[in-house]
Design an enzyme around this catalytic site. Structure first.
Site, PDB file in Angstrom:
ATOM      1  N   GLU A 177      20.710  -4.232  91.254  1.00 23.29           N
ATOM      2  CA  GLU A 177      20.732  -3.590  89.940  1.00 23.29           C
ATOM      3  C   GLU A 177      21.676  -4.247  88.931  1.00 23.29           C
ATOM      4  OE1 GLU A 177      20.919   0.672  90.156  1.00 23.29           O
ATOM      5  OE2 GLU A 177      19.102   0.756  91.370  1.00 23.29           O
ATOM      6  N   ASP A 213      27.909   2.786  93.194  1.00 21.92           N
ATOM      7  CA  ASP A 213      27.875   4.137  93.744  1.00 21.92           C
ATOM      8  C   ASP A 213      28.289   4.176  95.223  1.00 21.92           C
ATOM      9  OD1 ASP A 213      27.164   6.907  93.794  1.00 21.92           O
ATOM     10  OD2 ASP A 213      25.205   6.375  94.626  1.00 21.92           O
ATOM     11  N   GLU A 231      14.421   0.938  96.930  1.00 22.30           N
ATOM     12  CA  GLU A 231      15.124   2.226  96.945  1.00 22.30           C
ATOM     13  C   GLU A 231      14.252   3.320  96.363  1.00 22.30           C
ATOM     14  OE1 GLU A 231      19.031   2.277  95.163  1.00 22.30           O
ATOM     15  OE2 GLU A 231      19.616   0.398  96.128  1.00 22.30           O
ATOM     16  N   TYR A 252      13.728   5.902  91.237  1.00 25.08           N
ATOM     17  CA  TYR A 252      13.981   7.269  91.701  1.00 25.08           C
ATOM     18  C   TYR A 252      13.091   8.274  90.984  1.00 25.08           C
ATOM     19  CZ  TYR A 252      17.722   5.482  94.518  1.00 25.08           C
ATOM     20  OH  TYR A 252      18.423   4.810  95.484  1.00 25.08           O
TER      21      TYR A 252
HETATM   22  C1  GCB Z   1      20.856   3.008  93.064  1.00 33.07           C
HETATM   23  C2  GCB Z   1      21.862   2.087  93.628  1.00 33.07           C
HETATM   24  C3  GCB Z   1      22.590   2.694  94.821  1.00 33.07           C
HETATM   25  C4  GCB Z   1      22.881   4.154  94.551  1.00 33.07           C
HETATM   26  C5  GCB Z   1      21.582   4.881  94.340  1.00 33.07           C
HETATM   27  C6  GCB Z   1      21.802   6.368  94.033  1.00 33.07           C
HETATM   28  O1  GCB Z   1      19.969   2.613  92.354  1.00 33.07           O
HETATM   29  O2  GCB Z   1      21.354   0.840  93.962  1.00 33.07           O
HETATM   30  O3  GCB Z   1      23.754   1.980  95.029  1.00 33.07           O
HETATM   31  O4  GCB Z   1      23.608   4.743  95.581  1.00 33.07           O
HETATM   32  O5  GCB Z   1      20.918   4.325  93.249  1.00 33.07           O
HETATM   33  O6  GCB Z   1      21.723   7.166  94.943  1.00 33.07           O
HETATM   34  O7  GCB Z   1      22.078   6.694  92.891  1.00 33.07           O
END
Ligand code: GCB
Length: 689
Positions: A476, A221, A568, A532
């Site tokens: 990941e 991403d 994250e 997330y």
């Molecule tokens: C993740 C990735 C990161 C992305 C992020 C997102 O898990 O490690 O590279 O930018 O999510 O914002 O989706």
């Protein structure tokens, strides 16, 4: 080879001495098959990763500036190789040449679709080298990073090639140069990612309205910026010179610092009357006073003891964070015939921070003190220059990191510039240093071999930085897949053998539990995960964060018995978008989501194995074009132009509150604005819990 005498060593053109300090294990690792496929062995250790520094025996010139660029036809990326474009100046091809700054990604410089170019581009520039450089020295050309693959010619002759972006490479080009005349550098840069590159990607062909064209796809991403991303150095060394240094440090409880060092020499001379006599190793404090020294006559490794050493401490853990000494190595020779005394042949100075790093199944400790990491995942990314090194941006980013009270970041998802690593040392910012293996999926031996090489080069480059507190082997990976187990056993085995006293970690998004349980976590020293909640899962539900997050962290620890960190969490946020009640993408939502995470972190902190919280992301950044990204990923706490979103102020409050609680750091004066005497003064404001 320990204990060899000087004359013995002199016979070797490349001298490598295994010392009694930390064993970096490369020799052993090379002999062992590390993958079920018998032919696969550990990578050949890289060379030439010592950062170019001026000294009384070395000159450094930087070849940054405006270069010329030729864009190959995407349908025929190897045309230039076939037609030998490197043999003459690129304008002889008759093709269009455009100005291109170095360092910078080339993608966002022009107004046409160079941004989405797939395949090769050709860079070129000329430079003069004075006649003085011809005598008694070697001239090296070094690239800080060319993404992804580079082939380099000097005056039409092949000088070097390298693949895997974000890492330095160099060659001795003395034999290719016109001394006292003009010289030409040509660089072919290829940005294509395949199943075997680190990171992986795929190139396929699509039919457009004007014919077929290759397109690059990838699952990670961030935008696959390409070009000469970091500085190009031209530098000299003596014919025989210090080519590499490895140090490790420790601090005893009574403040005695210990530095174990090892140096490597390279080169030979036809002048047999020159004999090396000794290496003078001096450690100077930041006022230039010698704190320890050693005259080393027979071997290239040793130990310095530094009574009353000033330790390296992270930002906000000590009033004088980021304390660095200068470790000077001076190589002397004498003339066998002459008796004029010893003559300085080469000098190299390495900034060194003295600290002890250790870890257990519940904590990571620096100088014996358990760390709680508060920081970010980041990107090297900015408007126009893409991933190009930019000192203004570097300074601004560090000012923001310190303003917000963070003490650490992860170099998601690739090695960052050497200049930024030096800055981190100086400012006491701790680094989780990540290699470029992001979202890897197809676990094949060729990928494994490149992945090991990416880690070898990263560790080799960064092993002397006090700021580096862990190596992250991947972000990941699809680590729940069958093939991942043997792949990561081999990778982690190898990486541990060269880890230079740092724990291994990774940013995992697989599950702690079957059926899609992560095969990598059990192999690591620190389990890092990305999650997330209330964004990709349960979007909009800030009431579904605290329990889910605390329960998951618990399972990671219970299942694997390691310290746990959240690498994250976050929410895409359009700057200036507000909404009450809170609604996703608004600044208010980002604040609400962070606040619930803070609650979860505080619950977790009570259990002593939770060692850190990293926001995704420090700043907004560019991604490939998709309908889920408005101008890129907007999970930044800061905008892409490095201005705070509302959440930055909240995060600042939290990070300083943590510093205050853990290390008695006074809260900054203007953490909150004046509201009323009952809130800011000694009033009796009632607060909701
Ligand atoms: C993740 C990735 C990161 C992305 C992020 C997102 O898990 O490690 O590279 O930018 O999510 O914002 O989706």
């Amino acid at each position: 080879m320990r204990g060899l005498t000087w004359p013995w060593m002199w016979l070797l053109s490349v001298v490598v001495v295994a010392g009694h300090g930390e064993n970096n294990g490369q020799d052993e690792a090379q002999q062992q098959p590390v993958f079920p496929h018998k032919h696969l062995t550990a990578p050949v250790p890289s060379t030439g990763l010592l950062y170019p520094r001026e000294s009384e025996t070395r000159e450094v010139r930087i070849l940054d500036g405006m270069w010329r660029l030729l864009i190959s036809q995407p349908s025929d990326p190897l045309q230039g190789l076939r037609e030998k474009w490197y043999e003459e100046s690129l304008h002889k091809t008759g093709l269009e040449i455009i100005p291109m700054p170095v360092p910078a990604s080339y993608n966002d410089i022009t107004t046409d679709n160079l941004r989405d170019h797939v395949g090769t581009v050709w860079y070129e520039r000329t430079f003069f080298v004075s006649r003085d450089w011809e005598e008694n020295r070697r001239t090296w050309l070094r690239f800080g990073s060319v993404h992804y693959e580079a082939v380099v010619w000097i005056n039409g002759q092949n000088a070097m090639s390298h693949s895997i972006g974000h890492l330095p490479f160099e060659a001795d080009i003395s034999n290719l140069l016109n001394f006292g005349g003009e010289n030409r550098i040509t660089v072919m840069c290829d940005n294509r990612l395949t199943n075997h590159t680190v990171p992986q990607g795929q190139v396929s062909t699509v039919k457009t309205d004007s014919g077929e064209t290759p397109i690059q796809s990838y699952t990670f991403d961030f935008f696959n910026y390409a070009g000469i991303h970091r500085s190009v150095h031209l530098y000299t060394t003596p014919l025989v010179h210090i080519s590499d240094i490895a140090i490790s440090t420790q601090l005893s409880s009574d403040q005695v610092g210990r530095i174990d060092y090892r140096i490597w020499l390279d080169g030979s001379t036809e002048d047999s009357t020159m004999q090396p006599t000794h290496v003078l190793v001096q450690l100077r404090d930041n006022e230039g006073v010698v704190a320890a020294q050693q005259v080393n006559r027979a071997v290239y490794n040793g130990t310095l003891l530094v009574p009353g050493a000033k330790p390296w401490w992270p930002y906000l853990m000590h009033p004088e964070p980021g304390y660095l000494y200068s470790l000077e190595f001076e190589l002397f020779v004498s003339s066998v015939e002459g008796d004029d005394g010893d003559e300085l042949l080469d000098a190299y100075r390495l900034p060194v921070g003295i600290r002890t790093l250790s870890w257990t199944s519940t904590s990571l400790l620096l100088n014996g003190k358990p760390l709680y990491l508060r920081g970010f995942g980041r990107h090297e990314d900015s408007d126009i220059r893409g991933k190009g090194l930019d000192y203004a941006l570097l300074a601004r980013d560090f000012n923001l990191i310190k303003w917000v009270g963070a003490n650490a970041y992860r170099t998601s998802h690739y090695p960052y510039s050497e200049e930024s690593m030096q800055f981190a040392d100086e400012h006491g910012i701790m680094i989780v240093d990540e290699c470029s293996a992001v979202n890897i999926d197809i676990f094949e031996p060729e990928l494994l071999s490149n992945h090991m090489s990416a880690l070898e080069q990263l560790i080799h480059r960064d092993r002397n930085h006090a700021s580096v507190i862990a190596w992250s082997v991947a972000n990941e990976p699809r680590s729940f897949k069958m093939g991942a187990l043997s792949y990561f056993q081999a990778l982690v085995n190898y990486t541990r053998s060269i880890a230079q006293g740092r724990p291994l970690t990774a940013a995992i998004n697989a599950s702690p539990d079957p059926p899609k349980q992560c095969h990598l976590a059990a192999l690591l020293d620190i389990v890092g995960f990305n999650r997330y909640n209330a964004w990709y899962q349960n979007s909009g539900r800030t009431d579904m964060i605290v329990n889910l997050l605390t329960e998951e962290a618990q399972r990671w620890h219970q299942n694997f018995g390691k310290p746990v960190i959240l690498f994250e969490y976050g929410a895409d946020t359009m700057e200036g978008l507000h909404s009450l009640p809170v609604y996703i993408w608004s600044e208010d939502y980002q604040v609400a989501l962070f606040s619930q995470h803070f609650k979860a972190f505080d619950k977790l902190r009570k259990q002593n194995w939770f060692i850190g919280e990293f926001v995704w992301n420090f700043a907004d950044f560019k991604t490939a074009q998709t309908y889920t990204r408005v101008g890129g990923n907007k999970k930044g706490v800061f905008t892409r132009s490095r201005q705070p979103k509302e959440v930055a102020h909240i995060l600042r409050w939290r990070y300083f509150a943590l510093a205050n609680e853990l290390d008695w750091v006074p809260l900054p004066k203007h953490l909150s604005v004046y509201i009323s005497s009952s809130v800011n003064g000694n009033g009796h404001a009632r607060t909701e819990l």
